[in-house]
Design a protein around this motif. Structure first.
Motif, short mmCIF file in Angstrom:
data_model
loop_
_atom_site.label_atom_id
_atom_site.label_comp_id
_atom_site.label_asym_id
_atom_site.label_seq_id
_atom_site.Cartn_x
_atom_site.Cartn_y
_atom_site.Cartn_z
N ASP A 7 -0.15 -13.20 -14.25
CA ASP A 7 -0.71 -11.69 -14.05
C ASP A 7 -1.57 -11.45 -15.31
OD1 ASP A 7 -1.27 -9.01 -13.72
OD2 ASP A 7 0.98 -8.70 -13.97
N GLU A 35 -2.09 -12.02 -9.47
CA GLU A 35 -2.28 -10.50 -9.54
C GLU A 35 -2.98 -10.50 -10.66
OE1 GLU A 35 0.37 -6.90 -8.37
OE2 GLU A 35 1.48 -8.56 -9.21
N ASN A 36 -4.24 -9.76 -10.44
CA ASN A 36 -5.09 -9.03 -11.47
C ASN A 36 -5.40 -10.39 -12.20
OD1 ASN A 36 -4.36 -6.32 -10.97
ND2 ASN A 36 -2.40 -7.00 -12.06
N ARG A 65 -3.40 -11.13 -5.14
CA ARG A 65 -3.44 -9.42 -4.90
C ARG A 65 -4.29 -8.97 -6.15
NH1 ARG A 65 1.64 -8.23 -5.57
NH2 ARG A 65 1.99 -8.42 -3.66
N ASN A 66 -5.19 -8.21 -5.79
CA ASN A 66 -6.01 -7.59 -6.98
C ASN A 66 -6.77 -8.28 -8.05
OD1 ASN A 66 -5.37 -5.03 -6.03
ND2 ASN A 66 -3.66 -4.94 -7.46
N SER A 67 -7.38 -9.43 -7.43
CA SER A 67 -8.11 -10.62 -8.05
C SER A 67 -9.49 -10.88 -7.51
CB SER A 67 -7.04 -11.75 -7.62
OG SER A 67 -5.95 -11.71 -8.41
N ASN A 92 -6.33 -6.86 -1.41
CA ASN A 92 -7.27 -6.14 -2.29
C ASN A 92 -7.92 -7.22 -3.30
OD1 ASN A 92 -6.14 -3.74 -1.07
ND2 ASN A 92 -4.50 -3.48 -2.53
N SER A 93 -8.46 -8.10 -3.04
CA SER A 93 -9.29 -9.00 -3.71
C SER A 93 -10.74 -9.33 -3.20
CB SER A 93 -8.30 -10.35 -3.72
OG SER A 93 -7.16 -10.06 -4.05
N SER A 125 -9.65 -6.67 1.67
CA SER A 125 -10.64 -7.42 0.78
C SER A 125 -11.86 -7.85 1.36
CB SER A 125 -9.65 -9.06 0.77
OG SER A 125 -8.39 -8.88 0.44
#
Length: 186
Positions: A7, A35-36, A65-67, A92-93, A125
């Motif tokens: 993360d 993540e992130n 996720r979110n990457s 969400n990437s 994404s």
């Protein structure tokens, strides 16, 4: 068991010329959440420039996720991600500017038989601007009985026939992709 969590950092400059799988991250028979994280400018001689994920049981899941996965290269398959068995969820990437030497400019998914089917789930994404010599698809799914994939509510350059629900082919209009700025223009 939550497995391993990565993360909030950057993985860059990985170089796997030996075994050749997984330039930035290798996961095998494990649960992992990424993540992130920015996974950028990694190289694998064979498969999975950014991430190589192999599972011999379907219960193992890798979640991204979110990457951002940008500028990764694989000599053969899966410029950003190579999935062999198990499940990868991408949420969400953004995958941009990755390159495969053969198939799966961004992602390649392959099942390993009935004991280790492969499943890709992608939600909200963007997969854009990834390349391979043949000019083929951004996401390549081996069409066998042991592979299931679904891409929902995203943007995929060139589309993804048969595995997409509510997916656009429209240019996401990144602010400055050449400089790695993948924010969307207002």
């Amino acid at each position: 068991d939550f497995g391993t969590v990565l993360d909030g950092f950057t993985i860059t400059g990985g170089y796997n010329a030996g075994a050749g799988n997984g330039g930035g991250i290798i996961t095998e028979n494990a649960r992992v959440t990424i993540e992130n994280v920015i996974i950028r400018d990694n190289y694998a001689r064979l498969t999975g420039g950014g991430l190589w994920s192999r599972r011999v049981r379907s219960t193992y899941v890798a979640t991204i996720r979110n990457s951002i996965m940008i500028g990764n290269r694989a000599g053969e398959l899966g410029g950003a991600v190579m999935l062999e068995g198990g499940e990868v969820r991408i949420i969400n990437s953004t995958l941009h500017g990755n390159k495969a030497g053969n198939l799966g400019a961004a992602i390649l998914v392959r099942g390993l038989g009935s004991e280790a089917p492969a499943k890709l789930e992608m939600l909200n994404s963007i997969v854009w601007g990834n390349t391979q010599p043949s000019g083929g698809s951004q996401v390549y799914v081996y069409n066998n009985a042991h592979t299931v994939s679904g891409i929902i509510n995203g943007i995929v350059e060139g589309g993804c026939e048969g595995i997409c629900i509510n997916v656009s082919r429209a240019d996401p209009l990144f602010v400055n992709p050449a400089a790695g700025d993948l924010r969307l223009q207002a």
